[in-house]
Design an enzyme around this catalytic site. Sequence first.
Site, mmCIF file in Angstrom:
data_model
loop_
_atom_site.group_PDB
_atom_site.id
_atom_site.type_symbol
_atom_site.label_atom_id
_atom_site.label_comp_id
_atom_site.label_asym_id
_atom_site.label_seq_id
_atom_site.Cartn_x
_atom_site.Cartn_y
_atom_site.Cartn_z
ATOM 1 N N PRO A 121 0.834 -1.209 0.000
ATOM 2 C CA PRO A 121 0.000 0.000 0.000
ATOM 3 C C PRO A 121 0.867 1.256 0.000
ATOM 4 O O PRO A 121 1.839 1.351 0.749
ATOM 5 C CB PRO A 121 -0.805 -0.137 1.294
ATOM 6 N N CYS A 122 0.484 2.218 -0.838
ATOM 7 C CA CYS A 122 1.394 3.332 -1.110
ATOM 8 C C CYS A 122 0.934 4.674 -0.551
ATOM 9 O O CYS A 122 1.562 5.694 -0.805
ATOM 10 C CB CYS A 122 1.585 3.456 -2.624
ATOM 11 N N GLN A 123 -0.173 4.703 0.212
ATOM 12 C CA GLN A 123 -0.701 5.993 0.644
ATOM 13 C C GLN A 123 0.329 6.821 1.422
ATOM 14 O O GLN A 123 0.410 8.030 1.257
ATOM 15 C CB GLN A 123 -1.950 5.785 1.515
ATOM 16 N N TYR A 125 3.461 6.905 1.047
ATOM 17 C CA TYR A 125 4.527 7.411 0.186
ATOM 18 C C TYR A 125 4.042 8.526 -0.738
ATOM 19 O O TYR A 125 4.841 9.268 -1.287
ATOM 20 C CB TYR A 125 5.085 6.298 -0.700
#
Length: 412
Positions: A121-123, A125
């Site tokens: 999950p990239c939120q 970043y």
Amino acid sequence: MKQLNYIDLFAGASALSEGFKQLKFNPVAHIEMDTEACLTIKTREAYHHLKEINKLDTYYDYISGNISRDSLYKHIPSEKANSVINAEISDSSLKHIFKTIETNLKQLPNSELDLIVGGPPCQAYSLIGRHGVDWENDHRLKLYVQYGRFLKEFKPKAFVFENVPGIYSANNGSHFTHLKKYFRKLGYEIDDRILNAKDYGVLQNRRRVIIVGWRKDIQFSFPELKPIVHNYTVEDIFSDLSPLTPGQVINKGKYRKEPSDYLKQFDLSNGVDFYTQHISRPHNSNDLKIYKIAIQKWEDENKRLKYTDIPEKLRTQKNTDSFLDRFKVVDGKGISHTVVAHISKDGHYYIHPSINQCRSISVREAARIQSFPDNFFFEGSRTAAFRQIGNAVPPLLSLAIANGIKKLFQKI
């Protein structure tokens, strides 16, 4: 060439897997914490299995609503069903997940794991998600370490790690430096690129970091990917779908005209005579008035609506200093801006380009922008479907990466 086995970590709806499946890589496991996404993966596994044994009519009966999900799943071999692991990847779950993967591998003629793919999950970043991030204690920032534990346990020949460009600058660049050192410490060489999905047939401006790693004892590299040059636009993926009003639901619909050259070239319409999940969310009258202004401004001036352009009587937010692009029309005569998971919360950022369809885009339209084929079925609610679509790696980008990876494996 022997069949290549892989696992998909943080699998979402299995969009990153899709390109590898199309090229006959064998998914030993998909690990995903979201229950509805796991059902989507399982349904897609049913599709690929039934296609392989030439019984796709059963799959189409299911997405048409003629048979139940349980009836569909009875057609999936146990090893395919067991490949979907509904679990959060964490210290407490790793032992169970590893054991399941090992069991799945032992049932195969070739019990070696060749590849790991996945995008944590990239939120945290993303540039939008930077505010208030606890760089020391936010567990999402350490998910690359969990990824690495799979590398340490199974020692695949290579891996593909996907994330947002913000990973480069996270914590002033030190986070990415630590990530690279960690993977190299585990015995892998790595290389990385920013790829834009629009260069590989996707009608969307979507930049993603792709990290490819390989064991130091093998000859490998970042795959060579050949960009696809074309002049297709969003109109080529919207024009054959029935017009919708806000809140309208077409669970199964007939195409209103022949598929466009784009849909044929990239096989998004799959040669079948219907589509599913053309579902529009409802809107209140105030939002619809704003949508109309936004579409008209885009049509007449080719300009985006700013929040300060909206008549005061229609404004519902007091903030007029930031986030002024809260309402955004999808460019019908070009390619779309990036589809993200926020589309599950409201449709303000994804307004349909036609003034005659004053609404946000449907589930199927969002899926097409992401390059999902029409026979890709999303399980769960409308909100769940939008979330899965927004979080996904575009399947056409996945296919380009898988093609490059496969060529490299052929040289080993």
